[in-house]
Enzyme design. Structure first.
Site, PDB file in Angstrom:
ATOM      1  N   HIS A 200      51.421 -14.262  28.168  1.00 31.62           N
ATOM      2  CA  HIS A 200      51.855 -13.266  29.148  1.00 31.62           C
ATOM      3  C   HIS A 200      50.780 -12.267  29.540  1.00 31.62           C
ATOM      4  CE1 HIS A 200      52.251 -10.838  25.538  1.00 31.62           C
ATOM      5  NE2 HIS A 200      52.298  -9.778  26.314  1.00 31.62           N
TER       6      HIS A 200
HETATM    7  C1  UD1 Z   1      54.564  -5.455  28.133  1.00 29.83           C
HETATM    8  C2  UD1 Z   1      53.451  -4.724  27.394  1.00 29.83           C
HETATM    9  C3  UD1 Z   1      52.714  -5.725  26.495  1.00 29.83           C
HETATM   10  C4  UD1 Z   1      53.674  -6.444  25.581  1.00 29.83           C
HETATM   11  C5  UD1 Z   1      54.735  -7.127  26.439  1.00 29.83           C
HETATM   12  C6  UD1 Z   1      55.740  -7.878  25.617  1.00 29.83           C
HETATM   13  C7  UD1 Z   1      52.420  -2.858  28.630  1.00 29.83           C
HETATM   14  C8  UD1 Z   1      51.189  -2.404  29.293  1.00 29.83           C
HETATM   15  N1  UD1 Z   1      52.462  -4.155  28.299  1.00 29.83           N
HETATM   16  O1  UD1 Z   1      53.947  -6.378  29.026  1.00 29.83           O
HETATM   17  O2  UD1 Z   1      51.798  -5.008  25.677  1.00 29.83           O
HETATM   18  O3  UD1 Z   1      52.977  -7.400  24.812  1.00 29.83           O
HETATM   19  O4  UD1 Z   1      55.414  -6.105  27.206  1.00 29.83           O
HETATM   20  O5  UD1 Z   1      56.578  -8.658  26.426  1.00 29.83           O
HETATM   21  O6  UD1 Z   1      53.312  -2.067  28.385  1.00 29.83           O
HETATM   22  N2  UD1 Z   1      59.876  -8.394  33.921  1.00 29.83           N
HETATM   23  C9  UD1 Z   1      61.120  -8.910  34.113  1.00 29.83           C
HETATM   24  N3  UD1 Z   1      62.129  -8.529  33.275  1.00 29.83           N
HETATM   25  C10 UD1 Z   1      61.934  -7.642  32.256  1.00 29.83           C
HETATM   26  C11 UD1 Z   1      60.656  -7.097  32.067  1.00 29.83           C
HETATM   27  C12 UD1 Z   1      59.633  -7.481  32.897  1.00 29.83           C
HETATM   28  O7  UD1 Z   1      61.350  -9.719  35.005  1.00 29.83           O
HETATM   29  O8  UD1 Z   1      62.896  -7.348  31.513  1.00 29.83           O
HETATM   30  C13 UD1 Z   1      58.767  -8.824  34.787  1.00 29.83           C
HETATM   31  C14 UD1 Z   1      58.535  -7.919  35.940  1.00 29.83           C
HETATM   32  O9  UD1 Z   1      58.219  -8.693  37.039  1.00 29.83           O
HETATM   33  C15 UD1 Z   1      57.332  -7.099  35.539  1.00 29.83           C
HETATM   34  C16 UD1 Z   1      56.563  -8.065  34.651  1.00 29.83           C
HETATM   35  O10 UD1 Z   1      57.582  -8.860  34.021  1.00 29.83           O
HETATM   36  O11 UD1 Z   1      56.580  -6.681  36.626  1.00 29.83           O
HETATM   37  C17 UD1 Z   1      55.734  -7.375  33.609  1.00 29.83           C
HETATM   38  O12 UD1 Z   1      56.520  -6.461  32.836  1.00 29.83           O
HETATM   39  P1  UD1 Z   1      55.841  -5.139  32.191  1.00 29.83           P
HETATM   40  O13 UD1 Z   1      56.830  -4.407  31.369  1.00 29.83           O
HETATM   41  O14 UD1 Z   1      55.107  -4.384  33.221  1.00 29.83           O
HETATM   42  O15 UD1 Z   1      54.724  -5.713  31.239  1.00 29.83           O
HETATM   43  P2  UD1 Z   1      54.724  -6.983  30.280  1.00 29.83           P
HETATM   44  O16 UD1 Z   1      53.837  -8.009  30.894  1.00 29.83           O
HETATM   45  O17 UD1 Z   1      56.092  -7.386  29.846  1.00 29.83           O
END
Ligand code: UD1
Length: 352
Positions: A200
């Site tokens: 991821h």
């Molecule tokens: C975040 C953490 C990362 C951790 C990871 C675990 C930061 C900078 N990064 O990354 O350190 O290892 O979580 O999973 O905080 N999305 C969904 N549903 C959700 C959550 C996210 O669809 O419930 C999608 C969205 O499109 C979003 C993307 O995933 O834009 C990324 O989510 P985000 O929380 O920004 O960061 P992660 O990549 O999950």
């Protein structure tokens, strides 16, 4: 003593569960805030129920956005909670945007902050989590480290010795507690011999070339063993966007904690870019190939089963072939990764 915990993303839930439980046992008052950084049912709710985390007192429902937007929104919505609840100390976990946002709010309100999983460093500022770690540690009054390298990093940065507490690994507390349940799960039709994959990190999945290269290496070995790949929402979006054909891999939805632990413990090898999974495989003694050039968890390489394969496709294929040929790296469990880190934190807070 009133302790307020802030969690936001999947790995935070796994780390906070044992600390919440240990503090409840010593009878201190607690408040739980969920920022809502992760909001999908299978990224958030299932972890609360499986890990027996109490309903949050507040859900800030910030959702997704750019780093600046997400961090700012958490700060904006968290400040009134701190002002209303007036905790004596705020506990933040790991290295996600929710961690740094909460620490910054508290620092400005002069509310003490304790960082659980302090001191880890990849020394790679291109990784957003590294920025979050450095800033959070800088702002924290109490620093709970999982391993000695964390203490050494903090001391080098000038943090006073008396603020650093080597307590061990809270993520391993949860693993130790849930492993019997995970081991007793039926195989559920999963194959006997398989590799388990998670990816991821933006550096691996947001670039068409690197995502394609990693998936190509996996497809190459998919004739020899099944590849089970629970796909993070970000990665699923990218695979679709780049039109990558991953039919030879078993693409799955994100998996609840206990089922994922069961898969990890039974995997022939785990291929990941996660931080926590490097630690969990080290505890389980399962070979781990980390698709990153560096790690903030070097102890998993020096003592554990972890190998950094970087971004080199040939290295990943080569190490995979080593594992398949029975030449996997062996390791030992690091000190204090014993299931009692949460209790050590509760004990320190009780006497603070
Ligand atoms: C975040 C953490 C990362 C951790 C990871 C675990 C930061 C900078 N990064 O990354 O350190 O290892 O979580 O999973 O905080 N999305 C969904 N549903 C959700 C959550 C996210 O669809 O419930 C999608 C969205 O499109 C979003 C993307 O995933 O834009 C990324 O989510 P985000 O929380 O920004 O960061 P992660 O990549 O999950």
């Amino acid at each position: 003593m009133h302790i307020l915990h802030v969690v936001g993303a999947r790995p935070n839930f796994v780390k906070a569960a044992p600390v919440l439980r240990a503090i409840r046992q010593v009878g201190l008052r607690q408040t739980l805030v969920h920022t809502g950084q992760h909001y999908d049912r299978n990224m958030s709710d299932v972890f609360f129920s499986e890990l027996e985390i109490p309903e949050p007192d507040f859900n800030l429902e910030v959702g997704s956005g750019s780093h600046a937007l997400q961090t700012a929104e958490i700060m904006r919505r968290f400040e009134p909670v701190v002002l209303e609840r007036r905790p004596d100390i705020v506990l933040v976990y790991g290295d996600v945007n929710s961690t740094v946002a909460a620490a910054l709010v508290c620092a400005k309100l002069l509310v003490p902050v304790a960082h659980v999983e302090a001191g880890l460093r990849s020394f790679d500022r291109t990784m957003p989590e590294e920025v979050n770690r450095v800033v959070t540690d800088r702002l924290s009054d109490l620093l709970f480290t999982p391993s000695e390298d964390g203490d050494a990093n903090l001391l080098k940065e000038g943090v006073a010795r008396e603020r650093i507490h080597l307590v061990g690994n809270v993520m391993i507390d949860t693993l130790v507690r849930r492993l019997p349940a995970a081991r007793s799960l039926p195989r559920n039709g999963f194959p006997d011999r398989f590799a388990l994959v998670t990816l991821h990190r933006p550096s691996n999945v947001d670039d068409n070339g690197s995502l394609q290269r990693i998936l190509d290496s996996l497809i190459e070995v998919s004739g020899e063993l099944d590849i089970l790949f629970p796909v993070h929402p970000r990665t699923r979006q990218r695979i679709a966007e780049f039109g990558i054909d991953a039919k030879k891999l078993h693409l799955l939805e994100p998996i609840p904690y206990i089922e994922f632990l069961s898969l990890q413990s039974r995997a022939a090898v785990v291929i990941t870019d996660s931080g926590g999974i490097q630690e969990e495989t080290t505890y389980l003694g399962v070979p781990c190939l980390t698709v990153r050039p560096n790690t903030e968890r070097p102890i998993t390489v020096t003592m554990g089963t972890n190998i950094l394969v970087g971004e080199d496709k040939d290295r990943l294929s080569g190490e995979l072939k080593n594992v398949l040929a029975g030449r996997a790296k062996k390791g030992v469990v690091p000190p204090l990764w014993d299931g009692h880190a949460g209790e050590r934190i509760a004990d320190i807070l009780q006497h603070a």
